[in-house]
Design an enzyme around this catalytic site. Structure first.
Site, short mmCIF file in Angstrom:
data_model
loop_
_atom_site.label_atom_id
_atom_site.label_comp_id
_atom_site.label_asym_id
_atom_site.label_seq_id
_atom_site.Cartn_x
_atom_site.Cartn_y
_atom_site.Cartn_z
N CYS B 54 -12.76 -21.28 -6.76
CA CYS B 54 -13.56 -21.90 -6.94
C CYS B 54 -13.74 -22.77 -5.85
O CYS B 54 -13.60 -22.16 -4.36
CB CYS B 54 -12.68 -22.55 -7.74
SG CYS B 54 -11.59 -23.53 -6.53
N ASP B 459 -1.63 11.13 -17.78
CA ASP B 459 -0.17 11.66 -16.76
C ASP B 459 1.21 10.35 -17.34
O ASP B 459 1.19 9.24 -18.02
CB ASP B 459 -1.29 10.96 -15.71
CG ASP B 459 0.26 11.15 -14.59
OD1 ASP B 459 0.82 11.92 -14.01
OD2 ASP B 459 0.42 10.02 -13.92
N ASP B 638 -3.10 8.48 -12.67
CA ASP B 638 -3.36 7.43 -11.79
C ASP B 638 -3.53 8.31 -10.69
O ASP B 638 -3.61 8.14 -8.97
CB ASP B 638 -2.28 7.09 -11.64
CG ASP B 638 -0.62 7.51 -11.29
OD1 ASP B 638 -0.96 8.10 -11.13
OD2 ASP B 638 0.73 6.19 -10.61
#
Ligand code: HEM
Ligand code: HEM
Lengths: 65, 759, 550
Positions: B54, B459, B638
């Site tokens: 913020c 995988d 990955d």
């Protein structure tokens, strides 16, 4: 409605000015971080920021020695 | 300290301190290499700060950083969650800024500037915005004039208004229409049809017709339609671009995994940082713990443990020492090593993978997006209809002029405004929702492809499982457990960490602890030597330890006890697999790991189709085979070894922890740990596809009404404008249905919770 | 305050006021046989007083304030006080006008106090005196804070503020003397118009110069709204006031346009005055003070920018809806209707954006009357724009035109939106500006809020009823096809509503007086209090209004 000969060019001219302003704002990165800019005004200190030029000369002074 | 003299074969490398400092030096140099030199001689770097939340964060960070003497300015971008820091000098050190940010509670990494190559400014997006502004300006003004004409301005006033409209419309179309003209031209050059061809034709013809009408003082001109059309379509195109841009910057904000350079041992023995491109075979480089191996090397001194999960898919770390080859991308875990470079960076394993990946990608190049498929049908039909109208009217009335007018108005009213928006708007809405679920989508075609899948291939390591190991079995005797824990705490090896976590007892007093990279941890408890580590190494002090795969613990001359290492499943893995199975989509697993480990995970998850020990080439072959059999597979993986397979699959997903290459290759990246993201994204894709189909349905229905009217010559510019706007708004509204209204109550409660946390 | 000027600045101020004195004298001499002469004396007096105020401080010590670390707030402070002064005067006038309509005897038989003369004092007084001063003062504040830079010099802000007030004084006094060019909201004669052009150009240049000095790269959206207000009002003002003075020694002038052309220009101006004076400037206020006070960013910043361009583009052509069923060509009227209806979209987007910003901070709205002022303002903005778009449709306008419905619409916009957002902003701004912890009396703010709200509601409801009754009575025919009611019949029917309106106005006026008192007491009684952040906001500022998309 000869008056339109006045009003139409004026309106078009104002629109064109608006368009130019929009182009300028685009070029000067006004729309790069809208969520940040909306938040920024909430956290201003109650005094101006030192001008960029003043800051630069300050920092160079500080780092010079 | 008797009994402790076993440490003679713990060779402490003479240059251990040297490595220590080389490692920090590497880290600094690596960070420094992200500093860009500005034209005024200052340095600038972009840091990615994911925890920015913020305006308070913005103010804290900017204020703190700009009081530093080495920083000229710091500017936070809350949207991209980045900080742009400008340094006084070009050779500034971002690591100190990074650690300062860390102290403030904002972990930061240097953002990957290779990816945000275009100087951070998004020129395409700006060009589109500019075109939108021009088209919007033109549309507004022409609309004023047209509304005036439609509501009764006649005679000279009307002619003047048409003339002014023409003067506005011509430059506006010439400027704002470019994206469509260019794309249409490119498509035509390779003898294809895409959606932009009918758009460009309609816009140009509308303009030409209106010009002709204006010249002869006619009553009807379509300037308004032509420009408004451009405005709508450009908006759709811009949103589409914005979506991709957002995903791109989010991806570049993920920490970079592959190193940019390495510490090279110079002939005079000094270690200096050099960029990857300057490393030639035969050079000697130093690799510290927790660094990734930059190029393919073979170890010449030191020993260590390696995490090869991203490279080969092996889940369990392996030791390495003199003579072992390390592939680029491997993570060095425990010890510092020096190694000789085997291949230069552009021939390394990593580079080879990249090449395989780009080859694999060509297989997918033939995919045609649904909008273009529609255009292939649509354009000829519409153009033929227009021709037929023209011929019909000429035959019926013999009036060439009226016939041309009617025929062109058919083209204008059928101009695929709604069709042009049907897809992008739905995709933009969907991508916004996916982003809120923590899923990044690279582009709209990915969503189309994901909706079509009929096979899912996972995988194993890093995808179905998390990189961290867990301990299945260990010794029961509390005293042994306490000693084992004390040893385990001394190491950062993932196995040691897992062991430490699995033992609840407090660690006992431990003296003389030393970690021997590649072997384990040694020390003494109550005067007796103890070891925890590789079985054959522990066997030096204990007889029964030999021949075990898993880590072993033993007191000198005592019994040896093995810890069984298991992999942890990724949260949500079970549900993810099950929900695909429930939808009748077969799930398979392709793993680079050994058979035993692969099968164990497969059994746990009920996956029948398992292949283990797969090389990257095997994986590509498997996916290509699926494609040849006519299946459309979703690949989730990955590793570096998966990158090519990700590219070869019909569509692909990767976790944010994936290798750089994997992230580049994947169409979707999920940022949160849970694997639920995979079925969630798939469901979203299906919902989007449904909306897109409905939008096409709407557009077709619209045309079924509009075309007969137009062919009958009943279409006036006013009707055209109303019809086109209405159909566009209808389509946009339909797409917004993908965004279920948020429940304010819920968010409010959530917010209160959040502010409590902050307070 | 003059001691905060350096001696060259004081000298420049003296030069300008001195020149003003000379101009006043010239006008007085040239116009000695005309009401313009009276204006000459007024100008002379105004500038003369300022001249002596400056001269009095000419040899004071040089200011010690470090200008690089402070904003220039003096003109802002004076501007706020002037705005409140005009509020009391002009709303008091409003109450008088309203009472005259209910009890015509309240004219007391004087020429200057006739309805036709004090009504423009009310309208110009509230729009220009109250609204204008509030806009100038808040714009000084906002442009400096959002640019994080001080204004470039200390003389031109005074010139703009006081010059504008001179215009207001000349205008208001002119109406009472009987000087008017009979264009609504543009009544002042040619010399006042010329003067306003000069003031306005300096204002625009001052704004741009401040922005050019900004230390914060981003220009906050409120500045866009203010800039459009300044720029467009300048153009409107110039075009609408193109006129040929009958003589340079007299006030009378003749418009450059004639007949329906003149009417078109007047309402092209008239509605854009509503748009750019009473809407965009105040939206700028809303977009700055509402987030500040609520301690949360505007709900959708993107939407605030989009609706800016929407409002700016759509407003330009709606003016002709003021001329329905006149000699204006039908298509020009239809054009006005079309755009009036489309205008609803960006207008509601703004109102919705403001209300959504408060969504999740309703407890603050409940506890804080200042924030409530702003919320009610946003609601009335939404209501009055809806009403306006509705009234712009020709058949509806056939009923509403010339009736009190228009007056009701005007005041739901003017009191409910313009005045409410201004009062809210003043309450938010005063403690910051004078470095006070809070307003002197929060109870008084609370009283003001309820007085203003009930006053507005009474006023608006009275006018709706009165207007619709009036409109229906006017169009009621007997069986034989003659009008059923005489004009006097309608007047009698109006009477109770006029009394109610005067009462509602009185409540609103009382609230304004309380506000003035409260601000003065805050300045005089509340101890000084400096905080590091302007507008210290409470904890909730730490979280975004919308669940930030990842
Ligand atoms: C104390 C509260 C107020 C009272 C009692 C009041 C009363 C009146 C009265 C009686 C009229 C004349 C109506 C007619 O001619 O029939 C009027 C007109 C007007 N007032 Fe007010 N007013 C008040 C506040 C305001 C405020 C705060 C504003 C603006 C910011 C404002 C703006 C106007 C305008 C623009 C007109 C002209 C309306 C038209 O020509 O249709 N008034 N007011
Ligand atoms: C979408 C926005 C709006 C539209 C379309 C609109 C439309 C109208 C219409 C149709 C009239 C009546 C004209 C007549 O019959 O003579 C009117 C009068 C007026 N409106 Fe609005 N209105 C809008 C917003 C506002 C706002 C926010 C204000 C704020 C203060 C305002 C102030 C006025 C004033 C002062 C008049 C009286 C003009 C006169 O003196 O005759 N309007 N407006």
């Amino acid at each position: 409605m000869t008056i339109l000969a006045f009003l139409i060019p004026i309106t078009l001219g104002m629109g064109a000015v608006g368009l130019c302003v929009f182009f300028w704002s685009l070029r000067s990165n006004q729309y790069d971080d809208l969520s940040g800019d909306a938040e920024r005004i909430l956290f201003d200190e109650d005094r101006p920021l030192p001008a960029a030029s003043a800051r630069l000369s300050n920092t160079t002074k500080e780092t010079a020695p | 300290m008797t009994g402790c003299q076993v440490s003679e074969n713990i060779q402490k490398t003479s240059s251990d301190e040297d490595y220590q400092s080389s490692s920090t030096a590497w880290r600094k140099a690596e960070a420094r290499s992200t500093v860009r030199i500005l034209s005024d001689g200052r340095g600038q770097c972009v840091l990615s700060v994911p925890d920015l939340r913020c305006g308070g964060c913005v103010a804290t960070i900017e204020r703190t950083l700009s009081t530093r003497t080495d920083v000229v300015s710091a500017r936070v971008n809350l949207t991209l969650k980045q900080v742009v820091v400008t340094f006084v000098n070009a050779d500034a050190d971002p690591t100190s800024v990074i650690s300062a940010l860390g102290l403030l509670g904002y972990p930061a990494t240097s953002a990957d500037q290779d990816q945000s190559h275009e100087n951070d400014t998004d020129n395409v997006g700006r060009g589109l915005l500019r075109a939108i502004a021009v088209a919007g300006f033109g549309a507004m003004n022409i609309m004023i004039l047209s509304v005036a004409v439609w509501s009764g301005a006649a005679g000279e006033t009307r002619d003047t208004f048409h003339l002014i409209s023409a003067l506005i419309a011509i430059p506006v179309v010439a400027y704002a229409g470019q994206p469509f003209f260019q794309s249409a031209f490119q498509a035509l050059r390779v003898r294809r049809l895409n959606m932009d061809v009918p758009i460009a034709v309609a816009v140009v013809l509308a303009l030409a017709l209106s010009l002709a009408e204006t010249m002869r003082g006619g009553e009807q001109a379509f300037f308004d339609a032509a420009v408004t059309l451009l405005f709508f379509l450009l908006s759709g195109r811009y949103l589409d671009h914005l979506m991709r841009e957002r995903a791109r910057s989010a991806v570049s904000g993920l920490a970079r995994l592959s190193p940019r350079g390495a510490m090279l041992r110079q002939p005079d023995g000094v270690l200096t940082y050099v960029p990857l491109s300057a490393i030639a075979p035969g050079a000697i480089i130093a690799i510290g713990p927790d660094e990734r191996v930059p190029v393919d090397v073979s170890v010449i001194s030191g020993s260590t443990d390696l995490d090869r999960s991203l490279v080969t898919g092996e889940a369990i770390p392996v030791p390495a020492g003199f003579g072992d080859t390390l592939e680029a991308g491997t993570l060095n875990l425990t010890g510092a090593v020096e190694a000789e470079v085997l291949r230069s960076a552009d021939e390394s394993f990593l580079a080879q993978m990249m090449r395989m990946q780009s080859e694999a990608e060509t297989g997918r190049g033939t995919y045609v997006r649904i909008a273009d498929r529609a255009a292939r049908l649509y354009a000829p039909v519409v153009h033929l209809l227009a021709l037929a109208t023209f011929v019909g009217w000429v035959l019926a009335t013999g009036d060439w002029h009226t016939s041309a007018f009617v025929a062109i108005s058919v083209l204008i009213i059928t101009c695929p405004c709604a069709l042009g928006l049907a897809v992008p708007v739905a995709h933009v809405v969907a991508s916004g929702r996916l982003m809120r679920m923590g899923i990044l989508m690279k582009d709209g075609s990915a969503l189309e492809r994901l909706a079509e899948i009929d096979r899912v291939v996972f995988d194993k390591t890093g995808t179905l499982t998390m990189g961290t190991a867990a301990v299945g079995l260990g010794p029961n005797d509390p005293a042994l457990r306490a000693a084992a824990k004390a040893l385990a705490l001394k190491s950062f090896h993932p196995a040691a960490r897992a062991i430490a976590i699995s033992i609840a007892e407090l660690p006992c007093q431990l003296d003389d602890a030393t970690e021997v990279p590649g072997f384990g941890v040694a020390g003494c408890v109550g005067g007796r030597a103890v070891r925890l580590g590789r079985a054959d190494w522990v066997a030096d002090i204990s007889m029964q330890a030999k021949d075990r795969a898993s880590p072993v613990f033993a007191f000198a001359d005592g019994p040896a006890m093995a810890f069984d290492l298991l992999e942890t499943l990724r949260p949500g893995a079970f549900d993810a697999v099950k929900s695909f199975a429930a939808a009748g989509i077969p799930v398979a697993m392709l793993s680079g790991d050994i058979e035993a480990r692969a099968n164990r995970i497969a059994n746990q998850l009920d996956i029948a189709d398992v292949r283990s020990g797969e090389t990257p080439a095997d994986k590509i072959a498997a996916l290509n085979a699926l494609r040849d059999d006519g299946y459309r597979a979703l690949m989730v993986g990955d590793g570096l070894n998966d990158a090519a397979a990700l590219a070869a699959a019909h569509v692909s997903m990767a976790p944010s922890s994936a290798s750089d290459a994997g992230r580049t290759a994947a169409d979707f990246i999920f940022l949160r740990d849970g694997l639920e993201a995979v079925p969630a994204a798939w469901r979203m894709a299906r919902a989007t596809a449904r909306i897109v189909r409905q939008n096409f349905g709407l557009a077709i229905a619209y045309n079924c009404i509009a075309i007969p009217l137009a062919m009958a010559g009943l279409v006036t510019p006013l009707i055209a404008a109303l019809a086109m706007s209405a159909s566009s708004i209808l389509v946009i509204g339909n797409a917004l249905r993908l965004n279920p209204p948020e429940k304010p109550r819920e968010t409010q409660a959530l917010r209160h919770k959040r502010s409590e946390v902050l307070a | 305050m003059m001691s905060n000027l350096t001696s060259p600045e004081r000298a420049r101020a003296m030069l300008i006021t001195g020149a003003g004195v000379l101009i006043g004298l010239t006008m007085a001499v040239l116009g000695r046989n005309d009401p313009m002469g009276a204006h000459g004396w007024i100008v002379l007096l105004f500038c003369g007083v300022l001249f002596f105020i400056v001269a009095d401080k000419l040899y004071d010590a040089e200011p010690v304030e470090d200008r690089s670390i402070s904003y220039y707030d003096d003109p802002t402070k004076v501007g706020i006080l002037l705005a409140l002064f005009w509020a009391v005067v002009a709303m008091g006038m409003g109450v008088w006008v309203a009472s005259q309509l209910a009890w015509p005897d309240l004219r007391f038989d004087a020429a200057w106090s006739s309805f036709g003369r004090i009504r423009p004092v009310h309208t110009s007084g509230v729009i220009f005196g109250f609204g204008g001063n509030a806009l100038i003062a808040t714009s000084y504040h906002i442009m400096q804070r959002t640019s994080r830079a001080r204004m470039p010099d200390q003389v031109s802000p005074w010139f703009v503020l006081l010059g504008f007030n001179l215009f207001c004084v000349v205008a208001a006094s002119g109406y009472l003397i009987g000087i008017t060019q009979s264009k609504e909201y543009a009544e002042p004669e040619w010399y006042a118009d010329l003067w306003l052009v000069i003031v306005w150009v300096v204002y625009f240049v001052l704004y741009i110069r401040t922005l050019a000095r900004r230390n914060e790269p981003h220009i906050y959206v409120a500045n866009w709204y203010y800039l459009s207000f300044i720029l467009v009002v300048a153009i409107l003002h110039i075009v609408n006031n193109l006129a040929v003075p009958a003589s340079f020694t007299g006030a009378k002038s003749y418009s450059a346009f004639a007949g329906v052309q003149d009417a078109m220009v007047q309402w092209w101006y008239g509605h854009n005055a509503v748009a750019f004076f009473l809407t965009t400037g105040f939206l700028g206020m809303l977009y700055y003070f509402l987030p500040k006070r609520a301690g949360r960013p505007i709900y959708s910043y993107r939407l605030s920018i989009l609706s800016f361009w929407g409002i700016v583009f759509f407003y330009i052509w709606v003016g002709s809806h003021h001329l329905h069923y006149t000699a204006l060509p039908q298509w020009v009227q239809t054009l006005g209707v079309t755009f009036s209806v489309m205008l609803l979209v960006p207008s509601w987007a703004s109102a919705g954006n403001a209300l959504m910003t408060l969504n999740g901070a309703w407890h603050k709205v409940r506890d804080d009357a200042t924030l409530r002022f702003m919320m009610v303002a946003a609601v009335f903005y939404g209501l009055s724009t809806f009403e306006g778009s509705f009234m712009a449709i020709r058949p509806v306008n056939a009923l509403s035109h010339y009736t009190d419905w228009t007056v009701g619409h005007v005041h739901s916009g003017a009191m409910g939106w313009v005045a409410m957002i201004t009062f809210g902003s003043i309450y938010a701004l005063t403690p910051v500006l004078w470095r006070r912890e809070a307003m002197y009396s929060w109870k008084a703010v609370e009283w003001h809020f309820w007085l203003a709200l009930s006053g507005t509601v009474i006023y608006v409801f009275a006018m709706w009823n009165s207007g619709i009754t009036q409109g229906l009575m006017w169009r009621t025919y007997t069986e034989s096809g003659t009008l059923r009611f005489s004009f006097v019949d309608t007047l009698i029917a109006m009477h109770p509503y006029y009394i109610a309106r005067a009462f509602g106005g009185l409540l609103f006026f009382a609230g304004a007086c309380i506000c003035f008192w409260n601000v003065v007491m805050t300045i005089r009684r509340v101890p000084h209090h400096a905080s590091a952040i302007d507008y210290p906001t409470t904890s909730e500022a730490m979280e975004p209004a919308v669940p930030a998309a990842e």
